[in-house]
Design a protein around this motif. Structure first.
Motif, PDB file in Angstrom:
ATOM      1  N   ARG A 372       1.010  -1.089  -0.076  1.00 53.34           N
ATOM      2  CA  ARG A 372      -0.218   0.044   0.046  1.00 53.34           C
ATOM      3  C   ARG A 372       0.909   1.180   0.042  1.00 53.34           C
ATOM      4  O   ARG A 372       0.636   2.294   0.288  1.00 53.34           O
ATOM      5  CB  ARG A 372      -0.923  -0.146   1.235  1.00 53.34           C
ATOM      6  N   GLY A 373       2.300   1.122  -0.528  1.00 49.68           N
ATOM      7  CA  GLY A 373       2.836   2.127  -0.597  1.00 49.68           C
ATOM      8  C   GLY A 373       3.951   2.166   0.518  1.00 49.68           C
ATOM      9  O   GLY A 373       3.729   1.365   1.380  1.00 49.68           O
ATOM     10  N   GLY A 374       4.909   3.223   0.834  1.00 51.67           N
ATOM     11  CA  GLY A 374       5.684   3.156   1.866  1.00 51.67           C
ATOM     12  C   GLY A 374       6.757   1.892   1.731  1.00 51.67           C
ATOM     13  O   GLY A 374       6.706   1.129   0.599  1.00 51.67           O
ATOM     14  N   ARG A 375       7.596   1.739   2.662  1.00 58.99           N
ATOM     15  CA  ARG A 375       8.644   0.840   2.429  1.00 58.99           C
ATOM     16  C   ARG A 375       9.104   0.246   4.002  1.00 58.99           C
ATOM     17  O   ARG A 375       8.646   0.867   4.929  1.00 58.99           O
ATOM     18  CB  ARG A 375       9.863   1.279   1.881  1.00 58.99           C
ATOM     19  N   GLY A 376       9.581  -0.974   3.887  1.00 55.99           N
ATOM     20  CA  GLY A 376       9.645  -1.399   5.176  1.00 55.99           C
ATOM     21  C   GLY A 376      11.228  -1.292   5.701  1.00 55.99           C
ATOM     22  O   GLY A 376      11.875  -0.888   5.105  1.00 55.99           O
ATOM     23  N   TRP A 377      11.183  -1.418   6.902  1.00 56.22           N
ATOM     24  CA  TRP A 377      12.767  -1.013   7.598  1.00 56.22           C
ATOM     25  C   TRP A 377      13.782  -1.675   7.163  1.00 56.22           C
ATOM     26  O   TRP A 377      14.772  -1.180   6.781  1.00 56.22           O
ATOM     27  CB  TRP A 377      12.538  -1.347   9.119  1.00 56.22           C
ATOM     28  N   ILE A 416       6.810   3.911   8.204  1.00 56.22           N
ATOM     29  CA  ILE A 416       7.786   4.799   7.799  1.00 56.22           C
ATOM     30  C   ILE A 416       7.236   5.846   6.838  1.00 56.22           C
ATOM     31  O   ILE A 416       6.425   5.612   5.926  1.00 56.22           O
ATOM     32  CB  ILE A 416       9.236   4.227   7.124  1.00 56.22           C
ATOM     33  N   GLY A 417       7.114   7.241   7.168  1.00 52.49           N
ATOM     34  CA  GLY A 417       6.779   8.171   6.412  1.00 52.49           C
ATOM     35  C   GLY A 417       7.272   8.514   5.095  1.00 52.49           C
ATOM     36  O   GLY A 417       8.401   7.782   4.697  1.00 52.49           O
ATOM     37  N   SER A 418       6.780   9.429   4.200  1.00 51.83           N
ATOM     38  CA  SER A 418       7.436   9.505   2.912  1.00 51.83           C
ATOM     39  C   SER A 418       8.559  10.353   2.787  1.00 51.83           C
ATOM     40  O   SER A 418       9.320  10.451   2.107  1.00 51.83           O
ATOM     41  CB  SER A 418       6.264  10.105   1.929  1.00 51.83           C
ATOM     42  N   GLN A 419       8.777  11.153   3.697  1.00 50.07           N
ATOM     43  CA  GLN A 419       9.856  11.988   3.962  1.00 50.07           C
ATOM     44  C   GLN A 419      11.004  11.246   4.475  1.00 50.07           C
ATOM     45  O   GLN A 419      10.740  10.411   5.466  1.00 50.07           O
ATOM     46  CB  GLN A 419       9.704  13.447   4.774  1.00 50.07           C
ATOM     47  N   PRO A 420      12.109  11.652   4.292  1.00 56.36           N
ATOM     48  CA  PRO A 420      13.338  10.895   4.913  1.00 56.36           C
ATOM     49  C   PRO A 420      13.597  11.158   6.297  1.00 56.36           C
ATOM     50  O   PRO A 420      13.149  12.386   6.805  1.00 56.36           O
ATOM     51  CB  PRO A 420      14.825  11.597   4.091  1.00 56.36           C
ATOM     52  N   GLY A 421      13.520   9.894   7.018  1.00 57.10           N
ATOM     53  CA  GLY A 421      13.818  10.174   8.474  1.00 57.10           C
ATOM     54  C   GLY A 421      12.469  10.150   8.991  1.00 57.10           C
ATOM     55  O   GLY A 421      12.192  10.787  10.403  1.00 57.10           O
ATOM     56  N   GLU A 422      11.192  10.306   8.379  1.00 56.46           N
ATOM     57  CA  GLU A 422       9.941  10.366   9.169  1.00 56.46           C
ATOM     58  C   GLU A 422       9.387   8.972   9.549  1.00 56.46           C
ATOM     59  O   GLU A 422       9.350   8.076   8.736  1.00 56.46           O
ATOM     60  CB  GLU A 422       8.840  11.050   8.072  1.00 56.46           C
TER      61      GLU A 422
END
Ligand code: G1P
Length: 912
Positions: A372-377, A416-422
């Motif tokens: 559903r979008g986003g990425r895993g750790w 994990i948000g869409s912005q780096p480090g979010e």
């Protein structure tokens, strides 16, 4: 021609462009199109697939692989030919489809594809008409997919044609496929633009509730010369007619006039980007083009601009050229020259894959229908491995940002948000810890430091992530409230920051103490194998205990290296010193209870806040503690987790199940062995040289299967193991249950190279490539799949972490071009077969902000093990080599070279 004897793809040039005849006879093929603006498409040879920007923003109907041949909602384009009837230029008419198995097929189809575009050439010998259909997503800020159809009259007489684009517009969230599909069609507000059909639904129904919707979806069109269509078919049901379908629509079959015109409005129906262009008398040999713009718009105001920007054949061609250049520029950062040019071209597609993973994550391609979008750790860190080789510029900041997701208990944020480090708090309350998550950041950080020499990175202060989950999600912090935000604080309310080193330490020290009854680290929610998810209580991952063990050893050495930048001690939160037990009261590492008690003491101290007090620890003391832990683990794994079968083969046990039973070894249902259990023991130096040899023999005996391209993930356990994971519910040979799973297989190759077994490593990498490039077996375009199934088919292409590892292994092990604390070490693992006929093999890669072309010269075609580096020249200036040492070129020497050009490093190999 049937699916059973396909001809494979061939490269048309060195840039990786390929062609495939009769692609329509292979189901499940799809190609990705995307840009940095965030539009994601999948496209098949019959122009099926979907176009979307995120889970809630689908221009076309969301598809899974089975829909690729079932759905009729493709990017359809029809021509009604007077005196002949309807013809689908995409091959999607019921008439064309029905000829497939009757031998009555009068069509010749060829696919061509490159970075990143698809071209289909379809000729119908009966009508004498050819259609060329090109699709791509332009590099730039617009969320559009462009398509150009060029009709050419191949007959000796003129043809009277009526062209109609018929692209269904879904225009809503993927959730609405099953949830209120009809009700959400009532939200559509359809408007006829001069050039096409736009819908801007009034509301969006999704998990956020009912929100006013701003996003518009459109299909615009123009002739090659830029003329607008004559009229529109904006509603699916009207276009297909009573009893009609999208592959036999009444409007085309009866050649009906378009009912709607520019300025018309209509509300509340399933929408069709139905565009009727002016009919043409196409003279023999003449051509006519049509450009289509499939767009997701933040506001319908943008419509005119999009049409102006893309709506003509020459504009389309310009953008295609720009897009090709843009992709080639990205890919040119890394390329290979070996004795097999097909392999070199194939590698170009592998090089694309990590970029696609950065864009798509694990979503938005037909096999990835769960995403559903986003990425895993885990993937966040894995993908950076290859970015370090291809786009190293801002990777340091990316890494730094990611560390902000670590919790003080050693686990990490999973949303994990869409912005780096979010990172976001897990409000869905799905507490789960993947026990391997703590190990990957260090692996990537170590590569970063080796490639850049940026040791100071370890000392940068960074925040910690905080939510209600504590004790690695086994408990809840009742005092935490969402309003407090997601940053860890001190008792006095200040945001707490600790060094990156401190983050890494916590990620390793908490698992070290978090052991099960066999004194290996608990499996918790799962490890790398997401489908090992049913051993949450007593399960142990010996495989990843080995990974943590080798990390601890390397960390102990890296800590000492900090002296190079003048540090002799580090400050750590006082609470963390509990975990560094060798400083105070040493714990008996043989005692599971003592370990767990210590960990509990630590959890209690860090449950809600920290004191904020820091304690300075000498690097030597810290290193000694880490080294003691690593030493204990090494000895434990070597002696307690080595298993043998009745034939005397030996390997490492990788798991304990939820009943506390050892998983691997002899078993009444057949020998049980996993590849995962071997990889980290090999890679980290836990396996002794003798054990390495035995593991290789056992893997060859139990896991190797050339029919699936190499080493399987496990043997057939012959049972659904409810006490280990859902993987064993999958049929054997599929996905995480015993497939050739590329990621682990490539990591196995990497481990073999790291242990000096280049020929064995080559066998793994070469086997995967050989299989994948054989279209008759793998049924896939060039590139790596996530896995190979029992039929030999490659599944889940494009988005797989294995591509990052394949590249990393090729660069740092096969070509041996790798950083050592910022300097460049050259230590090739090339075997004879990888050199070309002149005995050369080369790589272009980035290092020290320079583009380097490293060319190995092996005129006598010596095999690995028989050659050594005898001379090195940088742009024809020879470099002094120290006898008996691996050659290292100081970073400063490379940095001093003029920038903006490719610098050649010639490396000469000769007998030892
Ligand atoms: C996928 C996931 C990866 C996971 C693996 C095994 O592999 O992305 O995180 O570790 O399955 O469950 P990939 O598709 O990246 O090859």
């Amino acid at each position: 021609m049937t699916e059973n004897d396909p001809i494979g793809w061939e490269f048309l040039d060195k840039a990786g462009t390929f062609s495939l005849p009769d692609p329509q006879y292979s189901n499940y093929l799809y190609f990705p199109l995307a840009n940095e603006a965030g539009i994601f498409s999948s496209i098949t040879p019959t122009l099926n697939g979907d176009i979307k920007a995120d889970q809630n923003t689908f221009l076309s109907m969301p598809v899974s692989v089975e829909d690729l041949h079932n759905s009729r909602a493709a990017r359809n384009f029809w021509v009604y030919v007077e005196g002949v009837g309807p013809w689908s230029v995409t091959g999607n008419s019921a008439a064309q489809l029905s000829t497939k198995f009757t031998g009555a097929d009068t069509e010749q189809v060829t696919l061509e594809a490159g970075f990143l575009w698809q071209r289909i050439l379809r000729q119908n010998s009966h009508i004498g008409l050819q259609a060329e259909v090109v699709n791509f997503v332009p590099a730039g800020p617009d969320k559009v997919e462009l398509m150009k159809v060029t009709l050419t009259n191949l007959s000796d007489h003129s043809l009277h044609v009526f062209p109609t684009a018929a692209i269904p517009i879904f225009g809503r969230s993927a959730e609405n496929l099953r949830d209120h599909r009809h009700v959400t069609s009532l939200l559509h507000r359809i408007r006829m633009h001069r050039n096409g059909v736009i819908t801007c639904p009034t509301l969006s129904f999704d998990e956020r509730g009912h929100q006013p919707n701003q996003v518009a979806y459109a299909v615009f069109g123009a002739t090659g010369e830029g003329y607008a269509p004559q009229g529109f078919f904006p509603v699916v049901e009207d276009f297909i007619g009573g009893g009609g379908t999208l592959d036999w629509p009444e409007a085309v079959v009866q050649n009906l006039p378009a009912p709607a015109h520019s300025g018309d409005r209509l509300d509340g129906y399933e929408v069709l980007g139905g565009l009727r262009f002016k009919d043409e008398q196409l003279a023999s040999g003449a051509s006519k083009s049509y450009v289509l713009i499939q767009a997701i718009l933040d506001s319908s105001e943008e419509s005119d601009r999009l049409v102006e920007q893309y709506g003509r054949a020459d504009l389309f061609d310009d953008w295609l050229l720009k897009t090709k250049l843009d992709w080639h520029q990205k890919l040119d950062a890394l390329s290979f020259h070996t004795g097999d040019s097909r392999f070199d071209g194939w590698m170009r597609w592998v090089t694309l894959q990590p970029i696609l993973r950065r864009l798509f994550g694990n979503s938005y391609l037909p096999y990835h229908d769960y995403g559903r979008g986003g990425r895993g750790w885990r993937d966040l860190w894995q993908d950076i491995l290859s970015l370090l080789l291809m786009q190293p510029g801002n990777v340091g900041e990316m890494l730094f940002g990611n560390f902000g997701g670590v919790r003080i208990d050693g686990s990490n944020a999973t949303i994990i948000g869409s912005q780096p480090g979010e990172f976001k708090a897990d409000r869905n309350n799905i507490p789960r810890v993947w026990m391997d998550h703590g190990a990957w950041p260090f692996l990537t950080t170590r590569l970063y430091i080796d490639q850049t020499g940026d040791l100071a990175f370890l000392l940068r202060p960074q925040v910690y992530f905080k939510d209600h989950l504590v004790e690695r999600t086994r408990s809840v912090d009742q005092a935490w409230h969402p309003d407090q935000g997601t940053l860890l604080k001190t008792a006095s309310g200040d945001v707490y920051q600790g060094t990156i080193l401190e983050h890494i330490l916590i990620q390793h020290l908490t698992p070290f103490f978090n052991v099960g009854e066999h004194n290996n680290i608990l499996l918790e929610g799962a490890d790398w194998n997401d489908a090992m998810d049913m051993g949450r209580h007593r399960g142990e991952s010996v495989a990843f205990t080995a990974f943590y063990a080798s990390n601890l050893r390397q960390l102990s050495m890296l800590v000492l290296a900090l002296k190079q930048i003048g540090a002799w001690q580090v400050e750590l939160a006082e609470e963390i010193t509990i975990l560094i037990d060798r400083l105070g009261q040493p714990v008996n590492y043989d005692s599971v209870t003592d370990k767990q008690t210590l960990l509990k003491r630590y959890y209690t101290r860090v449950n809600h806040t920290l004191t904020g007090k820091k304690i300075a620890i000498r690097l030597v003391d810290l290193a000694a503690d880490l080294s003691a832990k690593a030493g204990w683990l090494f000895a434990h794994l070597r002696s307690h987790e080595w298993v043998t079968d009745g034939e005397g083969n030996g390997w490492f046990n990788g798991y304990y199940d939820d009943d506390g039973q050892r998983v691997e070894g002899d078993h009444p249902l057949g020998v049980r062995m996993t590849l995962t259990g071997q990889v980290f023991a090999l890679m980290g130096g836990i396996a002794s040289d003798d054990q390495v040899g035995q593991v290789v023999r056992s893997a060859d005996r139990y896991l190797y299967d050339p029919a699936v391209g190499g080493y399987r993930l496990n043997t057939n356990f012959g049972a659904v193991l409810l006490n280990l994971g859902r993987a064993f519910g999958f049929a054997f040979g599929h996905k995480e249950n015993g497939a050739m799973f590329s990621h682990m297989a490539v990591m196995y190759a990497s481990a073999l190279y790291q242990r000096g077994l280049a020929s064995e490593g080559y066998k793994v990498l070469e086997g995967i490539y050989r299989h994948c490039q054989d279209f008759g077996k793998s049924r896939m375009y060039p590139g790596l799949p996530e896995y190979i199934n029992p039929k030999g088919r490659g599944l889940y292409p494009y988005l797989t972490g294995s591509a990052s590892w394949y590249l990393l292994t090729m660069v740092t092990q096969v070509f041996g071009v790798r950083g050592r604390m910022g300097d460049l070490e050259l230590s090739p693992g090339l075997v004879t077969a990888q050199f070309d006929q002149n005995g050369e093999a080369g790589i272009i890669t980035l290092f020290a902000n320079q583009k380097l072309e490293v060319v190995y010269h092996n005129p006598h075609k010596l095999d690995f093990g028989n050659y050594r580096i005898t001379a090195i020249e940088i742009t024809h200036q020879s470099v002094n080599l120290k006898a008996g040492e691996t050659p290292v070129i100081p970073r400063a020497d490379l940095a001093a070279l003029p920038s903006g050009q490719v610098h050649r490093i010639d490396v000469y190999l000769d007998t030892k």
